[in-house]
Enzyme design. Structure first.
Site: not given
Ligand code: AMP
Length: 458
Positions: A2, A28, A102-103
């Protein structure tokens, strides 16, 4: 994968975040969203598709407040599509909180089950919501010796409790009251940077997002660091000390934009070096080197420079189609390859071509590309991949397929070559990849090595 972005203290914060996530679109394309805060209320717009589709200009106009965060989503955990679009906002006893992430949290499922058993309700199937539900518990954690600024005494111990519970990869931005909070997991899997322009502060997954708003990069948020920005200033905390790091090497191989700075390096330079290293390991006799655009361009350039073979454009990219791999279904992926790339016969006719791509995952793209090149008259097609075979799924935020879907787990090198129809095939070696980054111990290369820094819990 993301992309996340944030702006603190600008009259046009939501619009600047819009621009930032627009430049992070490659991270994304399934959904996009922005939350803004005037210090009291949080407002939110989000929708499926790319930034232009997911956020209308009318909706953007409606967002108020001098602080904002935004997100572009490519699902790794939870359902794809708009349902899990971010930011996620939750009203909890301490107030409203908005989050972008993000992750990927590797203990999401057991933690969620535990919290649900205690009566907490989840509204989404995305791991990101865990941060908010953990804050809602009101539990606190204060590591010994950590001094907390009075401004942060309410929020921070709760956040520290949440972070002491979650495991995995996270670069996160949050809005709470008049604060913008940024933090990275202690191993630093995903990038996150801070920028500045005048009295406004910026955050983004990659530095390319600062260029579009003409902000200067200030620093990278460090692994394990929490940055709090509010009217009293900027405060940094390092509550969870860790010697190790696990920066995602695939960010350099494929994900980040070549003009970005992340993990202390320019992506362009690392990617070019991957191509050079590939050529150092072997050069086949050929007439020219051509990239698979866009992801193969920089490594192909490096390969050409190192080998002395001319760099030509054997494939032309149609720029009105998005990344092919990023579509969740196989059918769409196939059609998109043909929509995206066309053979350049002027370059290919009668030539022995070295075609360079960044990575081979399922092998779908390469097979079609080799067919295309041969049909257009290439005499020989030698496929060179600027990274080692992808052998392991990623648990830290990249949507790599399951082990079975990865072509390198199903076939030998020779079988892959035959399947793809290339005259020869070579990957960059794992040692070669590791030699390109300054210290291999700082990186996670589990997708190439099966050496996982954190075991996921289910
Ligand atoms: P394939 O071998 O057909 O699965 O596709 C590989 C191509 O997709 C690579 O050359 C990359 O450009 C791109 N790619 C690799 N990994 C990913 C990923 N996790 N998400 C999106 N695209 C990717």
């Amino acid at each position: 994968m993301c992309g996340i972005a944030g702006v603190y203290n600008s009259e046009i914060a939501p619009k600047l975040v819009y621009l930032e996530i627009y430049s992070l679109q490659h991270r994304g394309q399934e959904s996009a969203g922005i939350a803004s805060s005037d210090g009291e209320d949080i407002q939110l717009v989000k929708g499926s598709g790319k930034v232009l589709e997911g956020i209308s200009s009318e909706d953007l106009e409606k967002l108020r407040g001098k602080n904002a965060i935004g997100h572009v989503r490519y699902s790794t955990a939870g359902d794809a599509g708009g349902a899990n679009a971010q930011p996620i906002v939750r009203s909890i006893p301490m107030g409203q909180v908005a989050v972008v992430h993000n992750g990927n949290l590797t203990n999401y499922l057991p933690l969620r089950r535990e919290l649900e058993e205690k009566g907490y309700r989840f509204n989404y199937t995305s791991d990101t919501e865990l941060f908010l539900v953990l804050l809602e518990t009101g539990k606190e954690y204060l590591p010994k010796g950590l001094e907390i600024h009075p401004e942060d005494s309410e929020f921070l111990p709760r956040l520290l409790y949440a972070l002491s519970e979650v495991e995995g990869a996270y670069s996160v931005l949050m809005l709470y009251r008049d604060k913008l909070i940024a933090f990275r997991d202690k191993l630093g899997f995903r990038p996150l940077l801070m920028g500045k322009k005048g009295k406004s502060y910026f955050f983004a997954s990659e530095s390319c997002a600062f260029d579009i708003v003409e902000a200067e990069m200030v620093k990278e948020v460090k692994p394990g660091e929490i940055v709090v920005v509010d009217s009293k200033g900027i405060r940094n905390y390092f509550p969870f000390r860790e010697k190790e790091e696990a920066r995602c090497i695939f960010e350099f191989v494929y994900f980040s934009r070549p003009d970005s700075f992340i993990f202390g390096n320019w992506v362009y330079e690392v990617r070019q070096e991957l191509g050079r290293q590939l050529a150092r390991e072997e050069v086949v006799e050929a007439d020219l080197v051509s990239p698979v655009p866009d992801s193969g361009v920089v490594p192909a350039l490096g390969y050409s420079q190192e080998s002395g073979l001319p760099f030509e454009l054997g494939l032309i990219r149609n720029h009105y189609v998005g990344r092919s791999f990023i579509e969740p279904s196989q059918e769409l992926r196939n059609i998109r390859v043909l929509m995206k790339l066309s053979p350049n016969r002027a370059v290919l006719r009668g030539k022995r071509v070295i075609i360079v791509d960044d990575s081979l995952v399922r092998g779908t793209t390469s097979k079609r590309i080799v067919q295309m090149l041969k049909r257009a008259g290439a005499k020989e097609v030698h496929l060179r991949i600027a990274s080692p075979p992808v052998v392991g799924p990623c648990y830290y935020g990249i949507d790599t397929p399951t082990k079975e879907e990865l072509i390198a787990n199903r076939m030998s090198l020779e079988e892959i070559r035959k399947h793809i129809g290339a005259d020869s095939l070579r990957y960059l070696s794992l040692e070669g990849l590791r030699s390109v980054v300054e210290d291999k111990r700082l990186y996670c290369d589990a997708c190439f090595s099966n050496e996982y820094p954190i075991t996921p819990r289910i």
